[in-house]
Enzyme design. Structure first.
Site, mmCIF file in Angstrom:
data_model
loop_
_atom_site.group_PDB
_atom_site.id
_atom_site.type_symbol
_atom_site.label_atom_id
_atom_site.label_comp_id
_atom_site.label_asym_id
_atom_site.label_seq_id
_atom_site.Cartn_x
_atom_site.Cartn_y
_atom_site.Cartn_z
ATOM 1 N N GLY A 216 -30.263 35.975 -21.013
ATOM 2 C CA GLY A 216 -29.872 36.550 -22.193
ATOM 3 C C GLY A 216 -29.174 37.833 -21.703
ATOM 4 O O GLY A 216 -28.637 38.390 -22.725
ATOM 5 N N ALA A 217 -28.807 38.375 -20.326
ATOM 6 C CA ALA A 217 -27.732 39.239 -20.099
ATOM 7 C C ALA A 217 -25.889 39.368 -20.516
ATOM 8 O O ALA A 217 -26.010 40.335 -20.182
ATOM 9 C CB ALA A 217 -28.379 39.539 -18.520
ATOM 10 N N GLY B 137 -26.375 42.987 -25.769
ATOM 11 C CA GLY B 137 -27.410 43.019 -26.789
ATOM 12 C C GLY B 137 -28.530 43.899 -25.621
ATOM 13 O O GLY B 137 -28.225 44.604 -24.715
ATOM 14 N N GLY C 78 -30.255 42.755 -23.541
ATOM 15 C CA GLY C 78 -30.843 42.197 -21.794
ATOM 16 C C GLY C 78 -29.509 42.412 -21.189
ATOM 17 O O GLY C 78 -29.156 43.255 -20.230
ATOM 18 N N SER D 117 -42.015 41.294 -30.287
ATOM 19 C CA SER D 117 -40.941 41.224 -31.151
ATOM 20 C C SER D 117 -41.861 42.240 -31.835
ATOM 21 O O SER D 117 -43.034 42.231 -32.660
ATOM 22 C CB SER D 117 -40.521 39.993 -32.481
ATOM 23 O OG SER D 117 -39.800 41.017 -33.409
ATOM 24 N N TYR E 153 -37.334 32.116 -36.627
ATOM 25 C CA TYR E 153 -37.769 33.375 -35.684
ATOM 26 C C TYR E 153 -39.140 33.676 -35.282
ATOM 27 O O TYR E 153 -39.595 33.843 -33.282
ATOM 28 C CB TYR E 153 -36.194 33.979 -35.919
ATOM 29 C CG TYR E 153 -36.449 35.246 -34.828
ATOM 30 C CD1 TYR E 153 -36.080 35.517 -33.251
ATOM 31 C CD2 TYR E 153 -37.690 36.774 -35.547
ATOM 32 C CE1 TYR E 153 -35.816 36.715 -32.996
ATOM 33 C CE2 TYR E 153 -36.436 37.748 -34.331
ATOM 34 C CZ TYR E 153 -36.200 37.869 -33.355
ATOM 35 O OH TYR E 153 -35.657 39.138 -32.836
HETATM 36 P P1 NDP Z 1 -28.335 38.897 -29.062
HETATM 37 O O1 NDP Z 1 -27.915 38.177 -29.714
HETATM 38 O O2 NDP Z 1 -27.663 40.673 -28.895
HETATM 39 O O3 NDP Z 1 -28.681 38.530 -27.752
HETATM 40 C C1 NDP Z 1 -29.803 37.241 -27.032
HETATM 41 C C2 NDP Z 1 -28.752 36.909 -25.862
HETATM 42 O O4 NDP Z 1 -29.878 35.458 -25.716
HETATM 43 C C3 NDP Z 1 -27.577 36.291 -25.423
HETATM 44 O O5 NDP Z 1 -27.414 36.804 -24.463
HETATM 45 C C4 NDP Z 1 -27.228 34.842 -26.056
HETATM 46 O O6 NDP Z 1 -26.123 34.520 -25.474
HETATM 47 C C5 NDP Z 1 -28.456 34.467 -25.638
HETATM 48 N N1 NDP Z 1 -28.989 33.513 -25.611
HETATM 49 C C6 NDP Z 1 -29.217 32.795 -27.065
HETATM 50 N N2 NDP Z 1 -29.187 31.482 -26.818
HETATM 51 C C7 NDP Z 1 -29.274 31.322 -25.417
HETATM 52 C C8 NDP Z 1 -29.403 30.094 -25.179
HETATM 53 N N3 NDP Z 1 -29.760 28.457 -25.672
HETATM 54 N N4 NDP Z 1 -29.722 30.083 -23.709
HETATM 55 C C9 NDP Z 1 -29.133 30.935 -22.865
HETATM 56 N N5 NDP Z 1 -28.958 31.982 -23.209
HETATM 57 C C10 NDP Z 1 -29.038 32.382 -25.236
HETATM 58 O O7 NDP Z 1 -30.084 39.711 -29.192
HETATM 59 P P2 NDP Z 1 -30.456 41.443 -28.997
HETATM 60 O O8 NDP Z 1 -29.640 41.600 -27.839
HETATM 61 O O9 NDP Z 1 -31.025 42.205 -30.276
HETATM 62 O O10 NDP Z 1 -31.958 40.234 -28.358
HETATM 63 C C11 NDP Z 1 -32.506 40.735 -27.085
HETATM 64 C C12 NDP Z 1 -34.185 40.424 -27.143
HETATM 65 O O11 NDP Z 1 -34.778 41.614 -28.106
HETATM 66 C C13 NDP Z 1 -35.176 39.080 -28.024
HETATM 67 O O12 NDP Z 1 -35.589 38.463 -27.237
HETATM 68 C C14 NDP Z 1 -35.131 39.761 -29.756
HETATM 69 O O13 NDP Z 1 -36.089 39.219 -29.666
HETATM 70 C C15 NDP Z 1 -35.469 40.776 -29.412
HETATM 71 N N6 NDP Z 1 -35.459 41.809 -30.167
HETATM 72 C C16 NDP Z 1 -34.954 42.281 -31.147
HETATM 73 C C17 NDP Z 1 -34.491 43.200 -31.175
HETATM 74 C C18 NDP Z 1 -32.940 43.510 -32.494
HETATM 75 O O14 NDP Z 1 -33.660 44.899 -33.154
HETATM 76 N N7 NDP Z 1 -32.412 43.543 -32.086
HETATM 77 C C19 NDP Z 1 -36.021 43.483 -31.738
HETATM 78 C C20 NDP Z 1 -36.951 43.260 -30.634
HETATM 79 C C21 NDP Z 1 -36.862 42.981 -30.362
HETATM 80 P P3 NDP Z 1 -25.163 34.301 -25.545
HETATM 81 O O15 NDP Z 1 -24.529 35.965 -25.024
HETATM 82 O O16 NDP Z 1 -24.113 33.477 -24.890
HETATM 83 O O17 NDP Z 1 -24.635 34.611 -26.678
#
Ligand code: NDP
Length: 315
Positions: free
Chosen positions: A9-10, A13, A15, A142, A190
Site C-alpha cells: 500500500g505504498a 497515505g 505507505g 492502530s 476494521y
Molecule cells: P490509505 O487509504 O491512504 O492507504 C492505504 C493503502 O492500502 C493504499 O495504498 C491502498 O491502495 C492500499 N490497499 C487497499 N486495499 C488493498 C489491496 N486489496 N491490495 C493492496 N493494497 C491495498 O490509508 P493510510 O495511509 O491512512 O493507511 C495506512 C495504514 O495506516 C493502515 O494500516 C491503517 O490501518 C494505518 N493507520 C492509519 C491511521 C490514520 O489515521 N490514517 C491511523 C492508524 C493506523 P490504493 O492506493 O490502490 O487504494
C-alpha cells in the site's frame, strides 16, 4: 549495500510518505507492493522519488493467488529481503453489507489481516536468507489496541470474541462475516482486523525472534486524518475529522510526520527491540506503548495464528 524494503500500500497515505522518507536517505531500495500500478507510478513521481530508488510490483491483498504471485515475482527479482512493512488497509465504516475477497473472506479482515498473514509468513524464509544486519518485519497497527487513549475507546470497540466467525471462514454464507460471529459492522471489522495485526506481530515475535534475530514490531503512527483511509466516510465526517483531530484530540499528525515515524521503525538503529508496539508522544519522541488486554492476549494470538494458517492454506 542499500537495504531492500517491501512496503504494501505504498501508493498513498502513510505507505507513500514512508517510501519517500526512506528514498530520501539514499540507503534504501523500495519495493512498492501495490494493486494499482499506474497510481503507484504517479504517486512515486509526485513525491519526487527517482527510478533507481524504487520498483513497483503488483500485489492485491484481496486475493491469495495475487499474494503468492507477488512472492514469486519478488524472488525472481533476485533481491534479498531486508525489511517487510505490512501497511495497506481498507476501512469501510459506512458499508451496510459486507463485501468479500477473491476467496470469500470479509474484505477488511481479508485484506488487512489474512492477505498480510500469508505474505509475511511466505516472506519470512526470504528474510532469513538475507545477510542484512538489522532485519525487521513491521505490521502497522492502530489505536484500537491502545486503551489508554480516548480514541481507543470509541464504539464500536474491537472484540474478537471466541473467534467463531473467523474459524468459519468469514464468508457471510453459512457463517458470520465478523470474527466474533456477530452481524456485519464495517467500522468494527476494521478495528478487529487491526487487533489481528497486533496479535500476529506478537506471535511472530514469540515464534521466530530468538531463532532468526528478526525484529518484529507494530506501531500507531498517530491519527493521519487526511489519508485515503477515510475515503469511504460520509462527506461531513471527512470535512470535520482533520480539524477535530488537530484541535480537540490533538492526535493529528501530517502524512509526512507519520511517514518519518514509520521510517524510524524501519531503519533507526535505536528501534531494534522486538515485540514492541511503538507510539510517539506530543514532542514526536518514540516510546514503547501498552496494548489493550485483548490485543496482548497470548492465547488469542495463538488461536488467531492457527485459524489464519488454515484459512490461507498454510496448514
Ligand atoms: P490509505 O487509504 O491512504 O492507504 C492505504 C493503502 O492500502 C493504499 O495504498 C491502498 O491502495 C492500499 N490497499 C487497499 N486495499 C488493498 C489491496 N486489496 N491490495 C493492496 N493494497 C491495498 O490509508 P493510510 O495511509 O491512512 O493507511 C495506512 C495504514 O495506516 C493502515 O494500516 C491503517 O490501518 C494505518 N493507520 C492509519 C491511521 C490514520 O489515521 N490514517 C491511523 C492508524 C493506523 P490504493 O492506493 O490502490 O487504494
Amino acid at each position: 549495500r542499500k537495504g531492500t524494503v517491501v512496503i504494501t500500500g505504498a501508493s498513498s497515505g502513510l505507505g507513500l510518505a514512508t517510501a519517500k522518507a526512506l528514498a530520501e536517505t539514499g540507503k534504501w531500495h523500495i519495493i512498492m507492493a501495490c494493486r494499482d500500478f499506474l497510481k503507484a507510478e504517479r504517486a512515486a513521481k509526485s513525491v519526487g522519488m527517482t527510478k533507481e530508488n524504487y520498483t513497483i510490483m503488483h500485489l492485491d491483498l484481496g486475493s491469495l493467488d495475487s499474494v503468492r504471485q507477488f512472492v514469486d515475482t519478488f524472488r525472481r527479482s533476485g533481491r534479498s529481503l531486508d525489511v517487510l512493512v505490512c501497511n495497506a488497509a481498507v476501512y469501510l465504516p459506512t458499508a451496510k453489507e459486507p463485501t468479500f475477497t477473491a476467496e470469500g473472506f470479509e474484505l477488511s479482515v481479508g485484506v488487512n489481516h489474512l492477505g498480510h498473514f500469508l505474505l509475511a509468513r511466505s516472506l519470512l524464509d526470504d528474510m532469513n536468507q538475507s545477510d542484512y544486519p538489522s532485519k525487521r518485519l513491521i505490521i502497522v497497527g492502530s489505536i484500537t489496541g491502545n486503551t489508554n487513549t480516548l480514541a481507543g475507546n470509541v464504539p464500536p470497540k474491537a472484540s474478537l470474541g471466541d473467534l467463531r466467525g473467523l474459524a468459519g471462514g468469514l464468508n457471510g454464507l453459512n457463517t458470520a462475516s465478523m470474527i466474533d460471529g456477530g452481524d456485519f459492522d464495517g467500522a468494527k471489522a476494521y478495528k478487529d482486523s487491526k487487533v489481528c495485526n497486533m496479535l500476529t506481530m506478537q506471535e511472530f515475535h514469540r515464534r521466530y525472534h530468538e531463532d532468526t534475530g528478526i525484529t518484529f514490531a507494530s506501531l500507531y503512527p498517530g491519527c493521519i486524518a487526511t489519508t485515503g483511509l477515510f475515503r469511504e466516510h460520509i462527506p461531513l465526517f471527512r470535512f470535520l475529522f482533520p480539524p477535530f483531530q488537530k484541535y480537540v484530540t490533538k492526535g493529528f499528525v501530517s502524512e509526512e510526520e507519520a511517514g518519518k515515524r514509520l521510517a524510524q521503525v524501519v531503519s533507526d538503529p535505536s528501534l531494534t527491540k522486538s515485540g514492541v508496539y511503538w507510539s510517539w508522544n506530543k514532542d514526536s519522541a518514540s516510546f514503547e506503548n501498552q496494548l489493550s488486554q485483548e490485543a496482548s492476549d497470548v492465547e488469542k494470538a495463538r488461536k488467531v495464528w492457527e485459524i489464519s494458517e488454515k484459512l490461507v492454506g498454510l496448514a
